[in-house]
Design an enzyme around this catalytic site. Structure first.
Site, PDB file in Angstrom:
ATOM      1  N   CYS A  89      34.219 103.034  49.377  1.00 45.86           N
ATOM      2  CA  CYS A  89      33.598 101.702  49.322  1.00 45.86           C
ATOM      3  C   CYS A  89      32.263 101.789  50.062  1.00 45.86           C
ATOM      4  O   CYS A  89      32.234 102.095  51.261  1.00 45.86           O
ATOM      5  CB  CYS A  89      34.508 100.664  49.964  1.00 45.86           C
ATOM      6  SG  CYS A  89      33.768  99.021  49.965  1.00 45.86           S
ATOM      7  N   GLY A  90      31.175 101.523  49.353  1.00 43.52           N
ATOM      8  CA  GLY A  90      29.841 101.678  49.943  1.00 43.52           C
ATOM      9  C   GLY A  90      29.500 100.590  50.934  1.00 43.52           C
ATOM     10  O   GLY A  90      29.080 100.862  52.058  1.00 43.52           O
ATOM     11  N   HIS A  91      29.699  99.319  50.528  1.00 43.58           N
ATOM     12  CA  HIS A  91      29.340  98.246  51.465  1.00 43.58           C
ATOM     13  C   HIS A  91      30.270  98.304  52.671  1.00 43.58           C
ATOM     14  O   HIS A  91      29.847  98.043  53.800  1.00 43.58           O
ATOM     15  CB  HIS A  91      29.378  96.866  50.780  1.00 43.58           C
ATOM     16  CG  HIS A  91      30.689  96.157  50.892  1.00 43.58           C
ATOM     17  ND1 HIS A  91      31.745  96.364  50.027  1.00 43.58           N
ATOM     18  CD2 HIS A  91      31.135  95.273  51.813  1.00 43.58           C
ATOM     19  CE1 HIS A  91      32.768  95.617  50.403  1.00 43.58           C
ATOM     20  NE2 HIS A  91      32.425  94.935  51.486  1.00 43.58           N
ATOM     21  N   HIS A 222      36.811  98.404  38.467  1.00 43.89           N
ATOM     22  CA  HIS A 222      35.739  97.433  38.658  1.00 43.89           C
ATOM     23  C   HIS A 222      34.931  97.266  37.358  1.00 43.89           C
ATOM     24  O   HIS A 222      34.875  98.186  36.536  1.00 43.89           O
ATOM     25  CB  HIS A 222      34.754  97.911  39.737  1.00 43.89           C
ATOM     26  CG  HIS A 222      35.353  98.063  41.109  1.00 43.89           C
ATOM     27  ND1 HIS A 222      36.408  98.886  41.384  1.00 43.89           N
ATOM     28  CD2 HIS A 222      35.004  97.500  42.283  1.00 43.89           C
ATOM     29  CE1 HIS A 222      36.695  98.822  42.681  1.00 43.89           C
ATOM     30  NE2 HIS A 222      35.857  97.986  43.245  1.00 43.89           N
ATOM     31  N   ASP A 248      31.184  90.889  43.922  1.00 41.87           N
ATOM     32  CA  ASP A 248      30.599  91.478  45.134  1.00 41.87           C
ATOM     33  C   ASP A 248      29.315  90.735  45.492  1.00 41.87           C
ATOM     34  O   ASP A 248      28.446  90.542  44.646  1.00 41.87           O
ATOM     35  CB  ASP A 248      30.314  92.958  44.867  1.00 41.87           C
ATOM     36  CG  ASP A 248      30.123  93.756  46.152  1.00 41.87           C
ATOM     37  OD1 ASP A 248      29.656  93.177  47.145  1.00 41.87           O
ATOM     38  OD2 ASP A 248      30.420  94.957  46.123  1.00 41.87           O
ATOM     39  N   CYS A 252      26.858  96.471  45.865  1.00 44.28           N
ATOM     40  CA  CYS A 252      27.993  97.371  45.660  1.00 44.28           C
ATOM     41  C   CYS A 252      27.560  98.844  45.708  1.00 44.28           C
ATOM     42  O   CYS A 252      26.871  99.334  44.803  1.00 44.28           O
ATOM     43  CB  CYS A 252      28.700  97.074  44.326  1.00 44.28           C
ATOM     44  SG  CYS A 252      30.248  97.970  44.201  1.00 44.28           S
ATOM     45  N   GLY A 253      28.016  99.518  46.752  1.00 40.31           N
ATOM     46  CA  GLY A 253      27.580 100.909  46.958  1.00 40.31           C
ATOM     47  C   GLY A 253      28.102 101.874  45.917  1.00 40.31           C
ATOM     48  O   GLY A 253      27.347 102.695  45.370  1.00 40.31           O
ATOM     49  N   THR A 254      29.411 101.781  45.610  1.00 36.15           N
ATOM     50  CA  THR A 254      29.949 102.704  44.608  1.00 36.15           C
ATOM     51  C   THR A 254      29.500 102.275  43.208  1.00 36.15           C
ATOM     52  O   THR A 254      29.310 103.114  42.330  1.00 36.15           O
ATOM     53  CB  THR A 254      31.489 102.775  44.693  1.00 36.15           C
ATOM     54  OG1 THR A 254      32.027 101.441  44.647  1.00 36.15           O
ATOM     55  CG2 THR A 254      31.929 103.449  45.984  1.00 36.15           C
TER      56      THR A 254
HETATM   57  O1  PYC Z   1      30.292  98.623  47.951  1.00 33.12           O
HETATM   58  O2  PYC Z   1      31.408 100.231  46.971  1.00 33.12           O
HETATM   59  C1  PYC Z   1      31.277  99.055  47.294  1.00 33.12           C
HETATM   60  C2  PYC Z   1      32.300  98.068  46.895  1.00 33.12           C
HETATM   61  C3  PYC Z   1      33.425  98.274  46.172  1.00 33.12           C
HETATM   62  C4  PYC Z   1      34.067  97.049  46.040  1.00 33.12           C
HETATM   63  C5  PYC Z   1      33.320  96.115  46.679  1.00 33.12           C
HETATM   64  N1  PYC Z   1      32.227  96.746  47.188  1.00 33.12           N
END
Ligand code: PYC
Length: 332
Positions: A89-91, A222, A248, A252-254
């Site tokens: 999870c990036g965030h 997702h 989100d 969203c990082g991923t």
């Molecule tokens: O930032 O990767 C992310 C992420 C995944 C689900 C919510 N945020």
């Protein structure tokens, strides 16, 4: 019986991050991937208790810090979220690294740099700090790749659409503007949530991606709605759907990582190029294609994402088994 969890709450680019700094269970496993399986098998009530109502909400997301299982990493992270324990999870990473550094829970061997073991692999972090505040976190993420293109589905109320599937730490169904989907503002958040559930179900019925190097990572979790940017100095905008009702609030990082691999595969982004991604609420991550790579037999890229997080307070949460809603609930 009362279980106490000491948390640092905050947000990354608007999306919630709950760092559970006290109360993590001891896990079995020789890697964070194995520990994730152990957590899901024995302790999932902690995730639902902390993420679902009444202690959380539809967007709740966070995780625990663990000692890493490999000698070259500084720390391990296990993610929790309304939909499960994500491989990456990036965030969440940006938030947990920020809060962990600011409160002395993470002690880097080299100031400004960290190696973090997550269930999806090992990621590199470069961060900037001013006095006691972490001001920016850049993640060099696990490799990203496109798993499938041109999956045609019919979505009731929206019509026929074609989606691609890409991996950036989780598998994303990517919807680009087409047909009745003219852009995010045209649909609005409620319709995006409603259509996303249908799209995820239909894509899951048509195709199940399996990570070439870790078969425990599988399935589309997702939906990423891609759009043109709003601001002149951004390159794209998105809305990422996760869990059952969440959009989100961060870019969203991923999801950004998956989108970078997607754009690179389309020849629209080259190695070394950056991509400023806006979220549904206008917050930003800066993505970059760091290098070309392979993921098993697939062509991929190494993406990076940069952003920042803000802690909003300490939160000591009880999960008391005498509470009828000790495991949490969701309204569907
Ligand atoms: O930032 O990767 C992310 C992420 C995944 C689900 C919510 N945020």
């Amino acid at each position: 019986m009362r279980h106490t969890f000491f948390c640092i709450d905050g947000h990354t680019a608007g999306n919630p991050v709950r760092l559970v700094a006290g109360g993590a269970p001891l896990l079995k496993g020789a890697s964070m991937s194995e520990r994730r399986q152990d957590f899901l098998a024995r302790f999932d009530w902690i995730r639902t208790g902390l993420c679902f109502e009444p202690r959380g909400h539809d967007m709740m997301s966070g995780g625990f810090l663990y000692p890493p299982t490999t000698s070259d990493a500084d720390v391990g992270i296990l993610f929790i979220e309304t939909s499960g324990c994500l491989p990456m999870c990036g965030h969440g990473t940006i938030g947990m690294v920020t809060f962990g550094l600011e409160h002395g829970l993470i002690q880097p061997a080299t100031p400004g740099r960290l190696k973090v073991e997550v269930p999806a692999g090992t990621i590199d972090i470069a961060y900037e700090a001013e006095r006691d505040r972490v001001t920016a976190v850049k993640i060099t993420n696990v490799p990203a790749y496109v798993a499938a293109t041109g999956i045609a589905i019919e979505v009731e109320g929206l019509g026929p659409i074609t989606v691609d599937v890409a991996y950036g730490g989780n598998y994303y169904a990517i919807v680009e503007p087409q047909g009745a989907y003219a852009g995010l503002d045209d649909l609005g958040a409620a319709a995006l949530v409603g259509f996303s559930g249908i799209i995820r179900e239909k894509v899951r019925a048509a195709f199940e991606p399996v990570h070439p190097l870790d078969p425990t990572i599988r399935g589309v979790s997702h939906v990423l709605w891609a759009d043109r940017p709003r601001a002149d100095d951004a390159d794209g905008r998105n809305a990422v759907f996760y869990g059952d009702k969440a959009i989100d609030r961060s870019p969203c990082g991923t999801g950004t990582s998956a989108r970078l691999a997607h754009l690179a595969a389309q020849g629209k982004l080259n190695v070394g190029e950056r991509f400023v991604h806006e979220s549904y609420i206008g917050s930003r991550f800066t993505g970059r294609v760091e290098s070309a790579t392979r993921v098993g037999d697939k062509v991929g890229i190494v993406p990076s994402i940069e952003g920042s997080a803000v802690a909003t307070g300490f939160n000591t949460i009880w999960i008391d088994r005498s509470d009828r809603f000790w495991e949490g609930f969701q309204v569907k």
